[in-house]
Design a protein around this motif. Structure first.
Motif, PDB file in Angstrom:
ATOM      1  N   THR A 280      15.924   3.528 -12.573  1.00 25.21           N
ATOM      2  CA  THR A 280      17.123   4.369 -12.404  1.00 25.21           C
ATOM      3  C   THR A 280      17.297   4.877 -10.969  1.00 25.21           C
ATOM      4  O   THR A 280      18.404   5.097 -10.513  1.00 25.21           O
ATOM      5  N   THR A 281      16.174   5.034 -10.262  1.00 29.11           N
ATOM      6  CA  THR A 281      16.269   5.488  -8.861  1.00 29.11           C
ATOM      7  C   THR A 281      16.750   4.325  -7.993  1.00 29.11           C
ATOM      8  O   THR A 281      16.323   3.180  -8.184  1.00 29.11           O
ATOM      9  N   SER A 282      17.628   4.618  -7.041  1.00 26.80           N
ATOM     10  CA  SER A 282      18.143   3.524  -6.199  1.00 26.80           C
ATOM     11  C   SER A 282      17.034   3.003  -5.279  1.00 26.80           C
ATOM     12  O   SER A 282      16.082   3.731  -4.948  1.00 26.80           O
ATOM     13  N   LEU A 283      17.174   1.755  -4.880  1.00 25.82           N
ATOM     14  CA  LEU A 283      16.178   1.143  -4.002  1.00 25.82           C
ATOM     15  C   LEU A 283      16.083   1.907  -2.682  1.00 25.82           C
ATOM     16  O   LEU A 283      14.980   2.112  -2.150  1.00 25.82           O
ATOM     17  N   ASP A 284      17.225   2.363  -2.160  1.00 23.16           N
ATOM     18  CA  ASP A 284      17.204   3.127  -0.903  1.00 23.16           C
ATOM     19  C   ASP A 284      16.361   4.392  -1.052  1.00 23.16           C
ATOM     20  O   ASP A 284      15.574   4.734  -0.168  1.00 23.16           O
ATOM     21  N   ASP A 285      16.541   5.094  -2.178  1.00 23.58           N
ATOM     22  CA  ASP A 285      15.761   6.324  -2.398  1.00 23.58           C
ATOM     23  C   ASP A 285      14.273   6.011  -2.546  1.00 23.58           C
ATOM     24  O   ASP A 285      13.415   6.776  -2.081  1.00 23.58           O
ATOM     25  N   ILE A 286      13.980   4.896  -3.213  1.00 25.18           N
ATOM     26  CA  ILE A 286      12.567   4.511  -3.384  1.00 25.18           C
ATOM     27  C   ILE A 286      11.930   4.266  -2.013  1.00 25.18           C
ATOM     28  O   ILE A 286      10.840   4.775  -1.716  1.00 25.18           O
ATOM     29  N   ILE A 287      12.646   3.520  -1.174  1.00 29.53           N
ATOM     30  CA  ILE A 287      12.084   3.210   0.149  1.00 29.53           C
ATOM     31  C   ILE A 287      11.914   4.483   0.983  1.00 29.53           C
ATOM     32  O   ILE A 287      10.877   4.677   1.633  1.00 29.53           O
ATOM     33  N   SER A 288      12.896   5.380   0.926  1.00 29.03           N
ATOM     34  CA  SER A 288      12.728   6.597   1.741  1.00 29.03           C
ATOM     35  C   SER A 288      11.588   7.468   1.196  1.00 29.03           C
ATOM     36  O   SER A 288      10.872   8.102   1.968  1.00 29.03           O
ATOM     37  N   GLN A 289      11.363   7.451  -0.128  1.00 27.06           N
ATOM     38  CA  GLN A 289      10.219   8.212  -0.681  1.00 27.06           C
ATOM     39  C   GLN A 289       8.899   7.604  -0.237  1.00 27.06           C
ATOM     40  O   GLN A 289       7.956   8.322   0.097  1.00 27.06           O
ATOM     41  N   ILE A 290       8.819   6.272  -0.238  1.00 26.51           N
ATOM     42  CA  ILE A 290       7.576   5.600   0.192  1.00 26.51           C
ATOM     43  C   ILE A 290       7.282   5.967   1.647  1.00 26.51           C
ATOM     44  O   ILE A 290       6.145   6.286   2.010  1.00 26.51           O
ATOM     45  N   GLU A 291       8.324   5.951   2.454  1.00 26.62           N
ATOM     46  CA  GLU A 291       8.115   6.237   3.891  1.00 26.62           C
ATOM     47  C   GLU A 291       7.745   7.699   4.122  1.00 26.62           C
ATOM     48  O   GLU A 291       6.893   8.009   4.954  1.00 26.62           O
ATOM     49  N   SER A 292       8.366   8.613   3.366  1.00 27.44           N
ATOM     50  CA  SER A 292       8.077  10.033   3.622  1.00 27.44           C
ATOM     51  C   SER A 292       6.728  10.455   3.047  1.00 27.44           C
ATOM     52  O   SER A 292       6.032  11.293   3.626  1.00 27.44           O
ATOM     53  N   THR A 293       6.311   9.864   1.909  1.00 22.81           N
ATOM     54  CA  THR A 293       5.038  10.296   1.295  1.00 22.81           C
ATOM     55  C   THR A 293       3.855   9.446   1.746  1.00 22.81           C
ATOM     56  O   THR A 293       2.709   9.823   1.528  1.00 22.81           O
ATOM     57  N   LYS A 294       4.150   8.287   2.329  1.00 18.46           N
ATOM     58  CA  LYS A 294       3.092   7.318   2.697  1.00 18.46           C
ATOM     59  C   LYS A 294       2.279   6.919   1.457  1.00 18.46           C
ATOM     60  O   LYS A 294       1.060   6.747   1.505  1.00 18.46           O
ATOM     61  N   GLN A 295       2.989   6.822   0.336  1.00 19.26           N
ATOM     62  CA  GLN A 295       2.366   6.395  -0.922  1.00 19.26           C
ATOM     63  C   GLN A 295       3.278   5.358  -1.577  1.00 19.26           C
ATOM     64  O   GLN A 295       4.487   5.368  -1.339  1.00 19.26           O
TER      65      GLN A 295
END
Ligand code: FES
Length: 272
Positions: A122-137
């Protein structure tokens, strides 16, 4: 032990119980049948004896009456046998049906929602990528049992290495996901003995707590007893969102030992 392993054990237990019950019923049926046969023989013997006595009395009408009685007994015995066997058949089917339907439900993927089918994230791919980059997880999707990680698609050497790796290029969805979309959907299950492989914040690797296998950010093996890198799921992007195919027949085996497209060393202390 993950959920699929638990389900396999549960089905195995049900199979053993069902098989034991059928064996017990079969043995009881055989015993009952033997007893009935012995009873039949005894009754036949009694009937024969009675018939002989009547014949010896040379009364023709009495002979007819006696023979008719023997036939009625035989019909009664046959009916009882039929009822017993029908009962055993019904019990056997009663055991077999729920087991067979559970097994089929387990083996045939539903094709919609949940693990084993197509998982619509349900989360957009853009949001997923920005979460990965901000959390480094990695971004974890529990219903897909998958980690979404980034592949450095702007790194020419990494892309070149991925394009030179046969195990990636022979699976178009995997290589396209890496070099075009810039992500990989990793199956959480360790390819060694199936433990869930957690992420280690300090090393920025996946590290398996069971026997110490280690994998870099994109799931390529860096150490331990695992026979290959982490397995991956094919996915599509529809309307800016991921649709991950978690059908187990679609899982792509991880890359062979020695594959190292990103050249990512441990970035800090190991967790395991
Ligand atoms: S299950 Fe992961 S290393 Fe053995």
């Amino acid at each position: 032990m993950d959920q699929s392993t638990i389900i396999v054990f549960a089905l195995g237990a049900v199979l053993i119980v069902a098989a034991s019950s059928v064996l017990l019923l079969g043995r009881n049926a055989a015993r009952t049948s033997n007893e009935e046969n012995e009873k039949d023989k005894a009754q036949e013997g009694t009937a024969t004896k009675a018939s002989r006595q009547v014949v010896e009395g040379s009364a023709e009408s009495a002979q007819v009456v006696t023979l008719e009685k023997v036939d009625e007994d035989m019909i009664g015995i046959s009916r009882r046998k039929f009822m017993n066997r029908s009962l055993y058949a019904i019990i056997g089917v009663g055991f077999a049906l729920p087991f067979a339907s559970s097994l089929l439900a387990f083996l045939i993927p539903s094709g919609k929602g949940g693990f084993g089918g197509l998982v619509n994230v349900t989360t957009s791919l853009d949001d997923i990528i920005s979460q990965i980059e901000s959390t480094k997880q990695p971004y974890y999707i529990p219903e897909a049992r998958a980690y979404i990680v980034q592949f450095p698609k702007d790194n020419g050497a990494a892309v070149e290495a991925a394009n030179a790796t046969h195990d990636y290029t022979k699976n178009p969805k995997i290589i396209e996901g890496m070099v075009d979309t810039g992500i990989v959907a990793l199956y959480q299950k360790c390819p060694h003995l199936g433990c869930r492989v957690p992420w280690c914040d300090t090393s920025q690797w996946f590290e398996c707590p069971c026997h110490g296998s280690k994998f870099n950010r994109v799931g390529e093996k860096t150490g331990g007893p695992a026979p290959r890198g982490m397995d991956r799921f094919p996915f599509d992007v529809a309307g800016g969102k991921l649709v991950i195919n978690t059908n187990l027949s679609s899982v792509v085996a991880g890359p062979p030992i020695g594959t190292d497209t990103t050249r990512q060393g441990a970035e800090g202390p190991l967790c395991v």
